[in-house]
Design a protein around this motif. Sequence first.
Motif, PDB file in Angstrom:
ATOM      1  N   GLU A   1       0.929  -1.316   0.044  1.00 18.14           N
ATOM      2  CA  GLU A   1       0.124   0.105   0.018  1.00 18.14           C
ATOM      3  C   GLU A   1       0.781   1.306  -0.075  1.00 18.14           C
ATOM      4  O   GLU A   1       1.746   1.477   0.666  1.00 18.14           O
ATOM      5  CB  GLU A   1      -0.761  -0.109   1.222  1.00 18.14           C
ATOM      6  CG  GLU A   1      -1.758   1.095   1.140  1.00 18.14           C
ATOM      7  CD  GLU A   1      -2.898   0.971   2.448  1.00 18.14           C
ATOM      8  OE1 GLU A   1      -3.790   0.283   2.355  1.00 18.14           O
ATOM      9  OE2 GLU A   1      -2.674   1.719   3.472  1.00 18.14           O
TER      10      GLU A   1
ATOM     11  N   SER B   1       0.988   5.608  -0.148  1.00 20.69           N
ATOM     12  CA  SER B   1       0.268   6.841  -0.054  1.00 20.69           C
ATOM     13  C   SER B   1       0.917   7.802  -0.569  1.00 20.69           C
ATOM     14  O   SER B   1       2.244   8.119  -0.332  1.00 20.69           O
ATOM     15  CB  SER B   1      -0.047   7.153   1.548  1.00 20.69           C
ATOM     16  OG  SER B   1      -0.856   6.049   2.012  1.00 20.69           O
TER      17      SER B   1
ATOM     18  N   LEU C   1      -4.536  13.381  -1.155  1.00 27.26           N
ATOM     19  CA  LEU C   1      -3.989  12.164  -0.438  1.00 27.26           C
ATOM     20  C   LEU C   1      -4.331  10.943  -1.404  1.00 27.26           C
ATOM     21  O   LEU C   1      -5.733  10.785  -1.551  1.00 27.26           O
ATOM     22  CB  LEU C   1      -4.173  12.009   0.955  1.00 27.26           C
ATOM     23  CG  LEU C   1      -3.499  10.833   1.529  1.00 27.26           C
ATOM     24  CD1 LEU C   1      -2.060  10.647   1.402  1.00 27.26           C
ATOM     25  CD2 LEU C   1      -4.146  10.616   2.958  1.00 27.26           C
ATOM     26  N   LYS C   2      -3.605  10.242  -1.947  1.00 33.35           N
ATOM     27  CA  LYS C   2      -3.985   9.051  -2.808  1.00 33.35           C
ATOM     28  C   LYS C   2      -3.517   7.669  -2.055  1.00 33.35           C
ATOM     29  O   LYS C   2      -2.219   7.744  -1.896  1.00 33.35           O
ATOM     30  CB  LYS C   2      -3.890   9.106  -4.158  1.00 33.35           C
ATOM     31  CG  LYS C   2      -4.095  10.350  -4.635  1.00 33.35           C
ATOM     32  CD  LYS C   2      -5.546  10.386  -5.356  1.00 33.35           C
ATOM     33  CE  LYS C   2      -6.196  11.435  -6.230  1.00 33.35           C
ATOM     34  NZ  LYS C   2      -7.668  11.235  -6.514  1.00 33.35           N
ATOM     35  N   THR C   3      -4.221   6.627  -1.940  1.00 29.69           N
ATOM     36  CA  THR C   3      -3.560   5.584  -1.461  1.00 29.69           C
ATOM     37  C   THR C   3      -3.757   4.400  -2.530  1.00 29.69           C
ATOM     38  O   THR C   3      -4.893   4.377  -3.173  1.00 29.69           O
ATOM     39  CB  THR C   3      -4.252   5.011  -0.286  1.00 29.69           C
ATOM     40  OG1 THR C   3      -4.104   6.070   0.628  1.00 29.69           O
ATOM     41  CG2 THR C   3      -3.580   3.607   0.248  1.00 29.69           C
TER      42      THR C   3
ATOM     43  N   HIS D   1      -2.884   0.389  -4.024  1.00 29.97           N
ATOM     44  CA  HIS D   1      -2.532  -0.706  -3.913  1.00 29.97           C
ATOM     45  C   HIS D   1      -1.564  -1.459  -4.933  1.00 29.97           C
ATOM     46  O   HIS D   1      -2.223  -1.384  -5.950  1.00 29.97           O
ATOM     47  CB  HIS D   1      -3.537  -1.981  -3.329  1.00 29.97           C
ATOM     48  CG  HIS D   1      -4.458  -1.454  -2.192  1.00 29.97           C
ATOM     49  ND1 HIS D   1      -3.814  -2.053  -0.815  1.00 29.97           N
ATOM     50  CD2 HIS D   1      -5.158  -0.558  -2.016  1.00 29.97           C
ATOM     51  CE1 HIS D   1      -4.702  -1.288  -0.090  1.00 29.97           C
ATOM     52  NE2 HIS D   1      -5.551  -0.384  -0.664  1.00 29.97           N
TER      53      HIS D   1
ATOM     54  N   ASP E   1       6.383   6.697  -1.676  1.00 26.41           N
ATOM     55  CA  ASP E   1       5.628   6.799  -0.371  1.00 26.41           C
ATOM     56  C   ASP E   1       5.820   7.887   0.378  1.00 26.41           C
ATOM     57  O   ASP E   1       6.742   8.323   0.847  1.00 26.41           O
ATOM     58  CB  ASP E   1       5.770   5.395   0.039  1.00 26.41           C
ATOM     59  CG  ASP E   1       4.688   5.145   0.926  1.00 26.41           C
ATOM     60  OD1 ASP E   1       3.535   5.309   0.902  1.00 26.41           O
ATOM     61  OD2 ASP E   1       5.030   4.362   2.223  1.00 26.41           O
ATOM     62  N   GLY E   2       4.563   8.637   0.566  1.00 25.43           N
ATOM     63  CA  GLY E   2       4.508   9.661   1.402  1.00 25.43           C
ATOM     64  C   GLY E   2       4.978  10.808   1.161  1.00 25.43           C
ATOM     65  O   GLY E   2       5.166  11.966   1.826  1.00 25.43           O
TER      66      GLY E   2
END
Lengths: 203, 163
Positions: free
Chosen positions: B2, B4, B11-13, B15, B68-69
């Motif tokens: 996952e 982000s 903000l999008k997450t 998989h 990520d982040g």
Amino acid sequence: MKLKTWFIFLAISSIGVLLALANSPKIFEYRLLENQQSEIYKSDDAYNKMMDVLTHQRCMNCHPNDNIPKQGNDRHPHYFGMARGEDNKGFQATNCNTCHNSENNKYSGVPGAPHWSLAPASMGWEGLSRAQIAERLLDKSTNGNRSHVELIKHMTEDDLVLWAWQPGVDAEGVQRTIPPVSKEDFKKAVEIWFANGAVIPTK
Amino acid sequence: MEISLIVNGVLKTVHIEDENTPLLWVIRDILDLKGTKFGCGKSACGACTLHVDDEAVRSCSYPVKFADGKRITTIEGLGDRENPHPVQQAWVEEIVPQCGYCQPGFMMATAALLKKVPKPTDEDIDKNIINVCRCGTYYRMRKAIHKAAEIQTEKDSNESNMV
Ligand code: FES
Ligand code: FES
């Protein structure tokens, strides 16, 4: 009569030879003790092994003497006009990290390792002899003020140095060549060479 | 895995099975932002340039796990019709694009350059803007980059006067 002449000739020659020997400098044959011999042989061997790696394109491509990184086994200038820039990492907005990450990219073929950058200009090796490379390596004014201990650590532990043995694939998906000496043998060679005084054999 | 991302401020997450998937494909195929283009996939052309934490990055060669982040800006987030980024405004004024395919990458590279070098010289442009345009719009682009710098400077001084 003939015999007498020969006798006189021989006598004079012998005196001449004896006088010459008496006045010539003494020459002693110098032999190394066996263990000294093998140590020097080992150290020399270590030096050559280390240099086989340092002069390989995986290392040399990022130690240029013209501020232009090189690429590939043919050591062509880095495409797209990339150059050293002010901090060895390219230009303000387009720099090493625009394309290079902390690890190789198997999809794009862009190589990567932690703190990817050119070696400082003072550590330019391109076009130098092995002895000159070794001199630069040892000289604190060119090597980033590193002691022997720090050099050993840098050469045997730094991820960017060791990347040479895990260079990944190129843009065509072909495995990059690695230095002709294994990583373990290189590390050993570096340690032996420094342990024996870091002697540059041609000097 | 996952991941982000803050994409254009949102903000999008996502998989994703392969954490090494190029960020480009996550942006285009999963988040459906088609402004960022695929050209070569080898970090050679710059069509896929976007910003990761304000730095220009070639997203075809940027594994999504590294994003990520982080804050991602694409051409869609640079500005819009009502409030264009100085680079977009200059591009329109100088009528830079021909086919247009390479242009988002160039504009993102230029926006990153102006952040670091507000008044770039021709030499700065030569060194930093090294994307490829098959239509050869380089001449108009250079004019637009200088114009964008002017617009940006003007905008900055207006803003500081307002404060
Ligand atoms: S598609 Fe990324 S640089 Fe060409
Ligand atoms: S405008 Fe067509 S490739 Fe640049």
